[in-house]
Design a protein around this motif. Sequence first.
Motif, PDB file in Angstrom:
ATOM      1  N   GLN A  35      39.420 -25.553   0.261  1.00  0.00           N
ATOM      2  CA  GLN A  35      40.518 -25.713   0.176  1.00  0.00           C
ATOM      3  C   GLN A  35      40.689 -24.492   0.225  1.00  0.00           C
ATOM      4  O   GLN A  35      42.529 -24.347   0.766  1.00  0.00           O
ATOM      5  CB  GLN A  35      40.116 -26.169  -1.328  1.00  0.00           C
ATOM      6  CG  GLN A  35      40.304 -27.812  -1.925  1.00  0.00           C
ATOM      7  CD  GLN A  35      40.384 -28.554  -2.978  1.00  0.00           C
ATOM      8  OE1 GLN A  35      39.801 -27.382  -3.497  1.00  0.00           O
ATOM      9  NE2 GLN A  35      40.775 -29.010  -3.537  1.00  0.00           N
ATOM     10  N   SER A  62      38.731 -34.988  10.178  1.00  0.00           N
ATOM     11  CA  SER A  62      37.155 -36.326   9.571  1.00  0.00           C
ATOM     12  C   SER A  62      37.545 -35.679   7.697  1.00  0.00           C
ATOM     13  O   SER A  62      38.318 -36.032   6.314  1.00  0.00           O
ATOM     14  CB  SER A  62      36.792 -37.744   9.319  1.00  0.00           C
ATOM     15  OG  SER A  62      35.314 -36.495   9.526  1.00  0.00           O
ATOM     16  N   SER A  65      40.909 -33.491   6.896  1.00  0.00           N
ATOM     17  CA  SER A  65      41.541 -33.980   6.389  1.00  0.00           C
ATOM     18  C   SER A  65      41.659 -34.726   4.928  1.00  0.00           C
ATOM     19  O   SER A  65      43.009 -34.916   3.920  1.00  0.00           O
ATOM     20  CB  SER A  65      41.875 -36.115   7.082  1.00  0.00           C
ATOM     21  OG  SER A  65      42.637 -37.073   6.534  1.00  0.00           O
ATOM     22  N   GLY A  66      40.293 -34.946   4.218  1.00  0.00           N
ATOM     23  CA  GLY A  66      39.828 -35.079   3.148  1.00  0.00           C
ATOM     24  C   GLY A  66      40.186 -34.336   2.046  1.00  0.00           C
ATOM     25  O   GLY A  66      40.881 -34.617   1.112  1.00  0.00           O
ATOM     26  N   ASP A  69      44.448 -34.022   1.535  1.00  0.00           N
ATOM     27  CA  ASP A  69      43.894 -35.292   0.784  1.00  0.00           C
ATOM     28  C   ASP A  69      43.938 -34.721  -1.008  1.00  0.00           C
ATOM     29  O   ASP A  69      45.195 -34.857  -1.328  1.00  0.00           O
ATOM     30  CB  ASP A  69      43.291 -36.480   0.485  1.00  0.00           C
ATOM     31  CG  ASP A  69      43.538 -37.537   1.518  1.00  0.00           C
ATOM     32  OD1 ASP A  69      44.928 -37.111   2.668  1.00  0.00           O
ATOM     33  OD2 ASP A  69      42.539 -37.963   2.223  1.00  0.00           O
ATOM     34  N   ARG A  70      42.833 -33.750  -1.480  1.00  0.00           N
ATOM     35  CA  ARG A  70      43.301 -33.612  -2.294  1.00  0.00           C
ATOM     36  C   ARG A  70      43.650 -32.381  -2.532  1.00  0.00           C
ATOM     37  O   ARG A  70      44.560 -32.299  -3.659  1.00  0.00           O
ATOM     38  CB  ARG A  70      41.897 -32.787  -2.099  1.00  0.00           C
ATOM     39  CG  ARG A  70      40.790 -33.605  -2.819  1.00  0.00           C
ATOM     40  CD  ARG A  70      39.342 -33.012  -2.552  1.00  0.00           C
ATOM     41  NE  ARG A  70      38.263 -33.046  -1.985  1.00  0.00           N
ATOM     42  CZ  ARG A  70      38.012 -33.490  -0.555  1.00  0.00           C
ATOM     43  NH1 ARG A  70      37.974 -34.911  -0.500  1.00  0.00           N
ATOM     44  NH2 ARG A  70      37.131 -32.552   0.254  1.00  0.00           N
ATOM     45  N   GLU A  72      46.947 -31.964  -1.546  1.00  0.00           N
ATOM     46  CA  GLU A  72      48.515 -33.125  -1.645  1.00  0.00           C
ATOM     47  C   GLU A  72      48.277 -33.258  -2.995  1.00  0.00           C
ATOM     48  O   GLU A  72      49.456 -33.317  -3.732  1.00  0.00           O
ATOM     49  CB  GLU A  72      48.231 -33.714  -0.113  1.00  0.00           C
ATOM     50  CG  GLU A  72      49.672 -34.306  -0.077  1.00  0.00           C
ATOM     51  CD  GLU A  72      49.839 -35.359   0.690  1.00  0.00           C
ATOM     52  OE1 GLU A  72      50.732 -34.994   1.287  1.00  0.00           O
ATOM     53  OE2 GLU A  72      48.826 -36.022   0.758  1.00  0.00           O
ATOM     54  N   LYS A  73      47.525 -33.827  -3.615  1.00  0.00           N
ATOM     55  CA  LYS A  73      47.634 -34.791  -5.602  1.00  0.00           C
ATOM     56  C   LYS A  73      47.517 -33.183  -5.844  1.00  0.00           C
ATOM     57  O   LYS A  73      47.921 -33.435  -7.062  1.00  0.00           O
ATOM     58  CB  LYS A  73      46.160 -35.158  -5.453  1.00  0.00           C
ATOM     59  CG  LYS A  73      45.997 -36.904  -4.693  1.00  0.00           C
ATOM     60  CD  LYS A  73      44.611 -36.729  -5.039  1.00  0.00           C
ATOM     61  CE  LYS A  73      44.039 -38.498  -3.706  1.00  0.00           C
ATOM     62  NZ  LYS A  73      43.376 -38.936  -3.764  1.00  0.00           N
ATOM     63  N   GLN A  78      51.659 -30.270   1.763  1.00  0.00           N
ATOM     64  CA  GLN A  78      52.423 -31.395   1.765  1.00  0.00           C
ATOM     65  C   GLN A  78      51.818 -31.572   3.408  1.00  0.00           C
ATOM     66  O   GLN A  78      51.959 -30.796   4.308  1.00  0.00           O
ATOM     67  CB  GLN A  78      53.902 -31.084   1.323  1.00  0.00           C
ATOM     68  CG  GLN A  78      54.275 -30.110   2.085  1.00  0.00           C
ATOM     69  CD  GLN A  78      55.876 -30.100   2.143  1.00  0.00           C
ATOM     70  OE1 GLN A  78      56.339 -30.611   1.141  1.00  0.00           O
ATOM     71  NE2 GLN A  78      56.712 -28.865   2.499  1.00  0.00           N
ATOM     72  N   ARG A  79      52.644 -33.129   4.010  1.00  0.00           N
ATOM     73  CA  ARG A  79      52.614 -33.598   4.962  1.00  0.00           C
ATOM     74  C   ARG A  79      54.024 -33.757   5.278  1.00  0.00           C
ATOM     75  O   ARG A  79      54.808 -34.129   4.908  1.00  0.00           O
ATOM     76  CB  ARG A  79      51.370 -35.282   5.148  1.00  0.00           C
ATOM     77  CG  ARG A  79      49.831 -34.390   5.663  1.00  0.00           C
ATOM     78  CD  ARG A  79      49.591 -36.102   4.849  1.00  0.00           C
ATOM     79  NE  ARG A  79      47.351 -35.666   5.306  1.00  0.00           N
ATOM     80  CZ  ARG A  79      47.270 -35.597   4.892  1.00  0.00           C
ATOM     81  NH1 ARG A  79      47.330 -36.466   3.247  1.00  0.00           N
ATOM     82  NH2 ARG A  79      46.153 -36.051   4.981  1.00  0.00           N
ATOM     83  N   VAL A  91      50.564 -29.919   8.233  1.00  0.00           N
ATOM     84  CA  VAL A  91      50.398 -29.376   7.254  1.00  0.00           C
ATOM     85  C   VAL A  91      51.071 -28.242   6.507  1.00  0.00           C
ATOM     86  O   VAL A  91      50.923 -26.949   7.632  1.00  0.00           O
ATOM     87  CB  VAL A  91      48.674 -29.940   6.966  1.00  0.00           C
ATOM     88  CG1 VAL A  91      48.802 -29.713   5.274  1.00  0.00           C
ATOM     89  CG2 VAL A  91      48.630 -31.505   7.419  1.00  0.00           C
TER      90      VAL A  91
END
Length: 143
Positions: A35, A62, A65-66, A69-70, A72-73, A78-79, A91
Motif C-alpha cells: 500500500q 491484479s 488492483s487488490g 481496492d483496500r 479505496e476502502k 479514488q478511481r 487512480v
Amino acid sequence: MSISTEILHDYLQVSRRLSEKLRLYYGKLNLTYPQSIVLAILDSDGPMPISELADAAGSANSTISGVVDRLEKLGLVQRTRSDADRRVIYVSTTPEFQSKCKLLKNTAVDQFTQILRNLSPEETQEIHRGLSLLCHALEEDND
C-alpha cells in the motif's frame, strides 16, 4: 566474491533499507508495504491507470488492483473514469490522504533527499548513472 554478486548484494541491501524507511513513514498511517508503494508512486507521479501503476510498482495488474481496492476502502485513493476514453480508469490519492500526509513531518521523498544530502553532488550523480545503467540492462535482458 564476483562483482556481479557484490552488485546484487548491494542492490538487495539498498532495497531492504529503502523498504524499511518507507514502512516507517507509511506505517504511521497503518499501511502495508505494498500500500505504501502504491501511495508513494501516486503521491509523486499523480493519477494514472492501474496498468501504469502496476508497471511503476513492478507488480501485476491484479495485485495492484487488490491493493487499490483496500486503499479505496480506507478512503486514501479514488478511481475516476477518463473523460477521453471511458474504458480507462485513473487512480489518484484523495484529499484525506493528502491531509494525513501533511500531519507527518517529512514525506518519503523528503527523507530520501535528506539522505542524499550526505553525499557530494558527484556521488549522487554517480549513483543515478549506475542505477540508470542497471535499469537499462535489466530492461534489455527482458526483451
